[in-house]
Design a protein around this motif. Sequence first.
Motif, mmCIF file in Angstrom:
data_model
loop_
_atom_site.group_PDB
_atom_site.id
_atom_site.type_symbol
_atom_site.label_atom_id
_atom_site.label_comp_id
_atom_site.label_asym_id
_atom_site.label_seq_id
_atom_site.Cartn_x
_atom_site.Cartn_y
_atom_site.Cartn_z
ATOM 1 N N ASP A 1 0.827 -1.199 0.000
ATOM 2 C CA ASP A 1 0.000 0.000 0.000
ATOM 3 C C ASP A 1 0.865 1.254 0.000
ATOM 4 O O ASP A 1 0.633 2.193 -0.761
ATOM 5 C CB ASP A 1 -0.921 -0.043 1.224
ATOM 6 N N ARG A 2 1.889 1.274 0.860
ATOM 7 C CA ARG A 2 2.720 2.475 0.972
ATOM 8 C C ARG A 2 3.756 2.561 -0.140
ATOM 9 O O ARG A 2 4.371 3.606 -0.331
ATOM 10 C CB ARG A 2 3.430 2.524 2.333
ATOM 11 N N GLY B 1 12.815 1.641 18.629
ATOM 12 C CA GLY B 1 12.969 2.940 19.279
ATOM 13 C C GLY B 1 14.105 3.764 18.734
ATOM 14 O O GLY B 1 14.381 4.855 19.238
ATOM 15 N N VAL B 2 14.789 3.256 17.727
ATOM 16 C CA VAL B 2 15.859 4.024 17.101
ATOM 17 C C VAL B 2 15.255 4.844 15.958
ATOM 18 O O VAL B 2 14.425 4.341 15.200
ATOM 19 C CB VAL B 2 16.950 3.071 16.547
ATOM 20 N N ARG C 1 11.483 3.007 3.949
ATOM 21 C CA ARG C 1 11.621 3.127 5.396
ATOM 22 C C ARG C 1 10.253 3.275 6.076
ATOM 23 O O ARG C 1 9.954 2.624 7.070
ATOM 24 C CB ARG C 1 12.507 4.338 5.725
ATOM 25 N N THR C 2 9.417 4.128 5.499
ATOM 26 C CA THR C 2 8.083 4.350 6.073
ATOM 27 C C THR C 2 7.247 3.081 5.996
ATOM 28 O O THR C 2 6.581 2.699 6.966
ATOM 29 C CB THR C 2 7.373 5.489 5.331
ATOM 30 N N GLU D 1 8.428 0.445 8.483
ATOM 31 C CA GLU D 1 8.060 0.795 9.860
ATOM 32 C C GLU D 1 6.591 0.483 10.116
ATOM 33 O O GLU D 1 6.224 -0.022 11.174
ATOM 34 C CB GLU D 1 8.343 2.272 10.117
ATOM 35 N N GLU D 2 5.750 0.778 9.132
ATOM 36 C CA GLU D 2 4.328 0.511 9.292
ATOM 37 C C GLU D 2 4.034 -0.986 9.309
ATOM 38 O O GLU D 2 3.049 -1.426 9.904
ATOM 39 C CB GLU D 2 3.526 1.170 8.162
ATOM 40 N N GLU E 1 5.675 -3.159 10.822
ATOM 41 C CA GLU E 1 5.926 -3.607 12.204
ATOM 42 C C GLU E 1 6.481 -5.022 12.249
ATOM 43 O O GLU E 1 5.853 -5.936 12.812
ATOM 44 C CB GLU E 1 4.651 -3.499 13.045
#
Lengths: 216, 325
Positions: A40-41, A101-102, A126-127, A130-131, A133
């Motif tokens: 999706d992203r 957390g980095v 990257r985004t 991260e999404e 997870e």
Amino acid sequence: MSPFLVLGLALRPLPPGPLSRAARPLLDTLAQRLTPRLADRLDGITGRIAVLPTDLPFGLEVAVTPEGLGLELIATDAPPPTEATVRAPAQLLLDLAMGTGVDGDGSFFGRALAMEGDTGLCMAFRTALEEAELDADDIADLLAPLPRSLTQHLLRLLGRLHGRVSRDLDDLQRAVVDPVATRQQRLERRLAAVEAELAALARTSRRRAAGDAHAA
Amino acid sequence: MPPKPELVCPAGTPGALKAAVEAGADAVYFGFRDRTNARNFPGLNFSPSEAAEAVSYCKARGVRPMIAINTFPDATDDSAWTAAVDTAARVGAHAVIVADTGLAAYAARAHPELRLHLSVQASASNPEAVAYYAEAFGVRRVVLPRVFAVEQIRAMTQSLRGTVETEVFVFGGLCVMAEGRCSLSSYATGRSPNKDGVCSPAEAVRYEQQDGVMVSRLGAFTINRFDDGEEAGYPTLCKGRFHARGADRYLFEDPVSLDATPLLPQFADAGVAALKVEGRQRGKAYVAAVVRGLRRALDGLGGGMDAAFLEGGKATEGAYRKGWR
């Protein structure tokens, strides 16, 4: 010093070609798992990113295509041409991928992570990552033929081992570095004392010269 | 004693929104995946369905969701922007943050129940300008440009008391240009934050590593070189380093982050209604850490901000302290 550095030294003699072929089924499985979670992203985004740990001889080429993700093991000292390259210590890359957390931008500002090439491609990946997870279960599911409970147990063991190896390496580093640091501090104190003595002599000399000039 | 300001936090993705809420945000703001907001970066922002879920998530937790529709519509076709306002109203957003007068007029006419906030992109810099927006469109809050000293913010807030609330940035990327009117990005790349939602668009940014030196380029311009180990900053033209008057120097601003945490009590005392964090393009770790830190500071629990989250590893209180620049 990190366990990945030691691991990298141990892996260095291994031939890249056979290792890449051996890793392919696992990486194809991971890519198939991640594609729907990132698609999706990454809609409308295409390109390849070389993700190169600075302390391991192998990294990953991530291919973002309209059909989905592709992952391939590559040699860090001879990566193929790609639209973008990311270099960082393996632990940092793992932390970023797992969202522990980095901060990615902070790591870039602080020069712990280096990026070249297509910035938009890296930003989008990257985004999306991260999404998605990623967590230890994702990695555990890679080893599908094995029961999940067993692979999770192995990962916990590896985690404790990583912690223990990190502490052992810290102790080793202190044992090697501390004596040198102590000697350096001693030398710096002696240098400071000599500089203070020279400054005092210079002041005395100037006062005498001024006194002589006055007497004359 | 004036009420405690609310903490308004950025969310570039649903994950970052949840991180902000869990860290103690009172309100969050986000945008759609198109040119209608000023963080139109690849992979970022919310689809209409994600926006609806985000609004429900926020409201279930007493957090106010706001949607940024703060770029300027095309003169010949404003449909994307009016559709964004319609979507924001449909999903039940607490407020929309707009900059364009035409869009404000549309929102006021089509959705009179939808709360209107004036974006920093409107660069409303005096009480008369803000009063105009309040009178003409019913704007309820103004986000102040990052060029005022604290005393000026106090004076503005007091003169607007009872009509329009004020909101000030307290952390994150620092823009000291006339926001909504800056042409540096379009000069270098042909795309601007005002029309395209991108300042220094990612496709025009290139980094090169040359023996430990990091060179950053924006379009055809080399805008900075960072020595081995030197902290870096965002690749915007205003934070570039150029050779002028015989030296390499930053001509517009240094690559540092705004951190006005020490000034929170003064903002609260001045009657500022909300404190804003910049950073919709930042990851969840940044959002969680920054919001947590500011929450603690607002609640009087002390603490400071980790330099690891600061651009260039350094912070400034910007124009809030008169001595800046």
